[in-house]
Design an enzyme around this catalytic site. Structure first.
Site, PDB file in Angstrom:
ATOM      1  N   HIS A  97    -100.784 -28.144  62.585  1.00  0.00           N
ATOM      2  CA  HIS A  97     -99.851 -29.173  62.109  1.00  0.00           C
ATOM      3  C   HIS A  97    -100.150 -30.555  62.690  1.00  0.00           C
ATOM      4  CE1 HIS A  97     -97.093 -26.019  60.353  1.00  0.00           C
ATOM      5  NE2 HIS A  97     -97.392 -26.855  59.386  1.00  0.00           N
ATOM      6  N   ASP A 162     -87.887 -30.982  65.354  1.00  0.00           N
ATOM      7  CA  ASP A 162     -87.136 -30.961  64.091  1.00  0.00           C
ATOM      8  C   ASP A 162     -87.549 -29.777  63.229  1.00  0.00           C
ATOM      9  OD1 ASP A 162     -86.128 -33.334  64.951  1.00  0.00           O
ATOM     10  OD2 ASP A 162     -87.216 -34.582  63.519  1.00  0.00           O
ATOM     11  N   GLU A 272     -79.766 -38.142  66.211  1.00  0.00           N
ATOM     12  CA  GLU A 272     -80.966 -38.777  65.647  1.00  0.00           C
ATOM     13  C   GLU A 272     -80.529 -39.938  64.750  1.00  0.00           C
ATOM     14  OE1 GLU A 272     -84.090 -36.402  63.964  1.00  0.00           O
ATOM     15  OE2 GLU A 272     -84.405 -35.284  65.829  1.00  0.00           O
TER      16      GLU A 272
HETATM   17  C1  FAD Z   1     -93.348 -31.089  59.409  1.00  0.00           C
HETATM   18  C2  FAD Z   1     -93.603 -31.385  60.864  1.00  0.00           C
HETATM   19  C3  FAD Z   1     -92.555 -31.753  61.689  1.00  0.00           C
HETATM   20  C4  FAD Z   1     -92.763 -32.022  63.033  1.00  0.00           C
HETATM   21  N1  FAD Z   1     -91.704 -32.357  63.812  1.00  0.00           N
HETATM   22  C5  FAD Z   1     -91.895 -32.609  65.130  1.00  0.00           C
HETATM   23  C6  FAD Z   1     -90.798 -32.936  65.964  1.00  0.00           C
HETATM   24  O1  FAD Z   1     -89.655 -33.003  65.528  1.00  0.00           O
HETATM   25  N2  FAD Z   1     -91.039 -33.172  67.273  1.00  0.00           N
HETATM   26  C7  FAD Z   1     -92.298 -33.077  67.811  1.00  0.00           C
HETATM   27  O2  FAD Z   1     -92.436 -33.251  69.009  1.00  0.00           O
HETATM   28  N3  FAD Z   1     -93.345 -32.790  67.033  1.00  0.00           N
HETATM   29  C8  FAD Z   1     -93.179 -32.552  65.707  1.00  0.00           C
HETATM   30  N4  FAD Z   1     -94.257 -32.261  64.913  1.00  0.00           N
HETATM   31  C9  FAD Z   1     -95.603 -32.380  65.496  1.00  0.00           C
HETATM   32  C10 FAD Z   1     -96.057 -31.150  66.223  1.00  0.00           C
HETATM   33  O3  FAD Z   1     -95.485 -31.109  67.514  1.00  0.00           O
HETATM   34  C11 FAD Z   1     -97.571 -31.211  66.337  1.00  0.00           C
HETATM   35  O4  FAD Z   1     -98.126 -31.035  65.077  1.00  0.00           O
HETATM   36  C12 FAD Z   1     -98.141 -30.241  67.324  1.00  0.00           C
HETATM   37  O5  FAD Z   1     -99.522 -30.436  67.307  1.00  0.00           O
HETATM   38  C13 FAD Z   1     -97.791 -28.767  67.097  1.00  0.00           C
HETATM   39  O6  FAD Z   1     -98.431 -28.214  65.986  1.00  0.00           O
HETATM   40  P1  FAD Z   1     -99.298 -26.878  66.068  1.00  0.00           P
HETATM   41  O7  FAD Z   1     -98.573 -25.862  66.859  1.00  0.00           O
HETATM   42  O8  FAD Z   1     -99.694 -26.553  64.693  1.00  0.00           O
HETATM   43  O9  FAD Z   1    -100.542 -27.331  66.955  1.00  0.00           O
HETATM   44  P2  FAD Z   1    -102.002 -27.747  66.486  1.00  0.00           P
HETATM   45  O10 FAD Z   1    -101.897 -28.906  65.581  1.00  0.00           O
HETATM   46  O11 FAD Z   1    -102.736 -26.575  65.976  1.00  0.00           O
HETATM   47  O12 FAD Z   1    -102.630 -28.206  67.888  1.00  0.00           O
HETATM   48  C14 FAD Z   1    -102.198 -29.389  68.520  1.00  0.00           C
HETATM   49  C15 FAD Z   1    -103.060 -29.680  69.751  1.00  0.00           C
HETATM   50  O13 FAD Z   1    -102.757 -28.748  70.772  1.00  0.00           O
HETATM   51  C16 FAD Z   1    -103.892 -27.956  71.084  1.00  0.00           C
HETATM   52  N5  FAD Z   1    -103.389 -26.589  71.231  1.00  0.00           N
HETATM   53  C17 FAD Z   1    -102.913 -25.757  70.283  1.00  0.00           C
HETATM   54  N6  FAD Z   1    -102.508 -24.609  70.832  1.00  0.00           N
HETATM   55  C18 FAD Z   1    -102.719 -24.718  72.160  1.00  0.00           C
HETATM   56  C19 FAD Z   1    -102.492 -23.864  73.275  1.00  0.00           C
HETATM   57  N7  FAD Z   1    -101.981 -22.656  73.153  1.00  0.00           N
HETATM   58  N8  FAD Z   1    -102.841 -24.327  74.502  1.00  0.00           N
HETATM   59  C20 FAD Z   1    -103.370 -25.549  74.673  1.00  0.00           C
HETATM   60  N9  FAD Z   1    -103.602 -26.386  73.662  1.00  0.00           N
HETATM   61  C21 FAD Z   1    -103.269 -25.982  72.415  1.00  0.00           C
HETATM   62  C22 FAD Z   1    -104.859 -28.130  69.940  1.00  0.00           C
HETATM   63  O14 FAD Z   1    -106.195 -27.991  70.332  1.00  0.00           O
HETATM   64  C23 FAD Z   1    -104.561 -29.550  69.508  1.00  0.00           C
HETATM   65  O15 FAD Z   1    -105.228 -30.461  70.321  1.00  0.00           O
HETATM   66  C24 FAD Z   1     -94.077 -31.971  63.557  1.00  0.00           C
HETATM   67  C25 FAD Z   1     -95.140 -31.625  62.731  1.00  0.00           C
HETATM   68  C26 FAD Z   1     -94.924 -31.327  61.396  1.00  0.00           C
HETATM   69  C27 FAD Z   1     -96.076 -30.966  60.528  1.00  0.00           C
END
Ligand code: FAD
Ligand code: NAG
Ligand code: NAG
Ligand code: NAG
Ligand code: NAG
Length: 514
Positions: A97, A162, A272
């Protein structure tokens, strides 16, 4: 990576796997070291998935994707990379994400964390402590599943995002912020302990007291120091229902004054705020808060003012407090100065409230509007400049251009609950605003929308507004140094200590030019 490097890598990996396989056969045929080779996927589907993310802007193609079934697989992979003369990069991918390729690894190996989730279908990925004070959660787990599992005990985490279809490891690598952060701090402030696989391939348990340098490095550490395998998350008694109130304002200074007042008295359980623009028809929000009559009333206001600001606050309750909650909400509203009559309340379950963005996702997906480019810009804006930001960005840039679609969030939070020893970066003021300019575009126009982001950043720079990007994206070392400010040296030292060969999360591009 050039072609000859590839060949060297392939030869090395064959040699390695052979060596391991011989060793493994001799020692123990079911050794995980042997297993890791079989868990690398090279098929188009696996590669395609790992080359894309929610942003649909960056496309970095990995060499292979690891589908781990145990944390040892990740340890072995990282150790192997460290042994290579030219190490290959490794990036954990949660749900993908990210919006700027932060989860990708060009020519490296992406670790599909969700593959670990499959292994925990028997419920071992989330364990609630007998005391009920915390849960031990796999880094690959989704927050929706953490909610679901803890609610079985009448408990839940206190600080959220969120949207809940994000992984614990992914949000803890950033901060994890939402409308509860002013009370409890971001998600990273609610972690007691972690198991981390460092960039050297060491499996380390850490907390504020044990291996604390790694603990603070990883929280908000953009994946640069280790892969979070387990996190111990603070829990509290969960409410069952919420009163969810939206109030409209046309005057930004009154809107922000009321927001700041509410967080200072710690009245609501969640706060918010968001913008409504006149160039987007009110009924496009399909908000269950508004009747068709309300929509027509709001449209007239929008015609008059151009922009409206919505203050969103929530009060939790359960059976015990059900008879008090309406009075409490009324008491909070009494001191506020929203446009008279423009207050809208819903009464929903705690889960429906926390999982609210899921409904939007389903609606967007059905319209083919989910898997589109997302040139998002998330900023922390110091309170002292929020009026300038409104005038310069919301009014002069976004409202004038009438181009951006997607949520525009703006709400204050406090720095008191952030721990400055952690890698996460905030402005240098006690109160700052979280601003989310969450544009959704098409494959034809996202660059145009991204230009708006650049314009916003340039404006802040010119106006001397010391914003910090959240979910940061920079391309030059100079910008990273500016971003981290006084934390840059620590960040670099921690990198040298925990990931000296700089193999982890290369998609963040922090150490690209170093
Ligand atoms: C619709 C939507 C709403 C969102 N709302 C919010 C919100 O309200 N508040 C907020 O704070 N964020 C929000 N986000 C952002 C979200 O926190 C980030 O996208 C975050 O990266 C988490 O997504 P992911 O778990 O898919 O991680 P990824 O995008 O897959 O990874 C994010 C980063 O973390 C690293 N990573 C992943 N897993 C691990 C692990 N286990 N250990 C160490 N590093 C790791 C990856 O290499 C990368 O650098 C939102 C995103 C979307 C798409
Ligand atoms: C659940 O699955 C994991 C991974 O396969 C395994 O290690 C564990 O023993 C299982 N637990 C139970 C209670 O079956
Ligand atoms: C929550 O868990 C229950 C029981 O395991 C399951 O039936 C339900 O579908 C889950 N809900 C969500 C939202 O995942
Ligand atoms: C919203 O709609 C309800 C029902 O139609 C109505 O009672 C209420 O007064 C409306 N409020 C506004 C501000 O339009
Ligand atoms: C690994 O990533 C870094 C950026 O973090 C990059 O500079 C380097 O070239 C990459 N290494 C390989 C072997 O691709």
């Amino acid at each position: 990576m050039d072609f000859s490097t590839y060949i060297v890598l392939i030869i090395l990996s064959i040699a390695y796997v052979n060596r391991v396989s011989i060793k493994a056969t001799m020692a123990d045929a079911s050794s995980n070291q042997f297993a890791v080779r079989a868990k690398l996927h090279y098929d188009l589907e696996a590669i395609a998935l790992a080359s894309t993310d929610y942003g649909h802007i960056i496309r970095d193609t990995p060499f292979a994707v690891l589908y781990p079934t145990h944390s040892d697989d990740i340890t072995e992979l990282i150790k192997f990379s460290n042994k290579c003369p030219l190490p290959f990069n490794v990036s954990a991918r949660g749900c993908g994400h990210s919006v700027r390729g932060q989860d990708m690894a060009q020519d490296g190996i992406v670790v599909n964390m969700l593959s670990l989730k499959e292994q925990h279908k028997n419920g071992t990925g989330i364990t609630v402590s007998t005391s009920g004070h915390y849960a031990d959660v796999g880094g690959e787990q989704l927050w929706i599943d953490v909610l679901n599992a803890t609610l079985q005990y009448g408990l839940a985490p206190v600080s959220w995002t969120d949207y809940l279809y994000l992984t614990v490891g992914g949000t803890l690598s950033n901060a994890g912020v939402s409308g509860q952060a002013f009370l409890y701090g971001p998600q990273i402030s609610n972690v007691l302990e972690m198991d981390v696989i460092t960039g050297k391939g060491h499996f380390v348990t850490c907390s504020k007291d044990l291996n604390s340098e790694l603990f603070f490095a990883v929280l908000g550490g953009l994946g640069q120091f280790g892969i979070i395998n387990r996190a111990r998350i603070v829990l509290a008694k969960a409410p069952t229902r919420v009163k969810w109130v939206k109030m409209l304002y046309h005057d930004f200074s009154i809107f922000t004054r009321d927001q700041e007042q509410l967080i200072s008295i710690k009245g609501p359980d969640y706060l918010e705020g968001y913008l409504m623009m006149d160039y987007i028809p009110v009924n496009e929000w399909r908000s269950p808060f508004f009747t068709p009559y309300n929509e027509s009333q709001i449209s007239s206001l929008l015609k008059k003012y151009g922009i409206l600001y919505g203050l969103e606050m929530v009060k939790y309750y359960d059976d015990e407090t059900a008879n008090l909650v309406d009075k409490e909400v009324q008491r909070l509203q009494d001191g506020l100065n929203y446009i008279p009559g423009f207050s809208f309340t819903r009464d929903v379950t705690y889960v429906d409230f926390l999982n609210r963005v899921r409904q939007e996702e389903i609606a967007l997906r059905s319209g083919g509007l989910w898997d589109v480019p997302h040139p998002w810009l998330n900023l922390f804006v110091p309170k002292s400049h929020i009026m300038d930001f409104n005038a310069g960005v919301f009014v002069d840039i976004l409202h004038s251009k009438k181009m951006s679609k997607g949520p525009l969030l703006v709400y204050p939070t406090t720095k008191t609950k952030w721990d400055d020893r952690m890698s996460a970066v905030t402005p240098d003021e006690d109160i700052f605003y979280l601003v989310g300019i969450l544009q959704a575009g098409s494959f034809d126009n996202w660059q145009e929308l991204d230009n708006i982001n650049n314009e916003i950043l340039e404006f802040c720079n010119r106006a001397g507004i010391n914003i910090k990007q959240y979910l940061p994206h920079y391309t030059s070392e100079e910008d990273w140094i500016k971003h981290f400010g006084s934390k840059w040296n620590t960040f670099r030292e921690r990198k040298a200590r925990f990931d000296p060969r700089m193999i982890l999360s290369p998609g963040q591009k922090v150490f690209d030019s170093v």
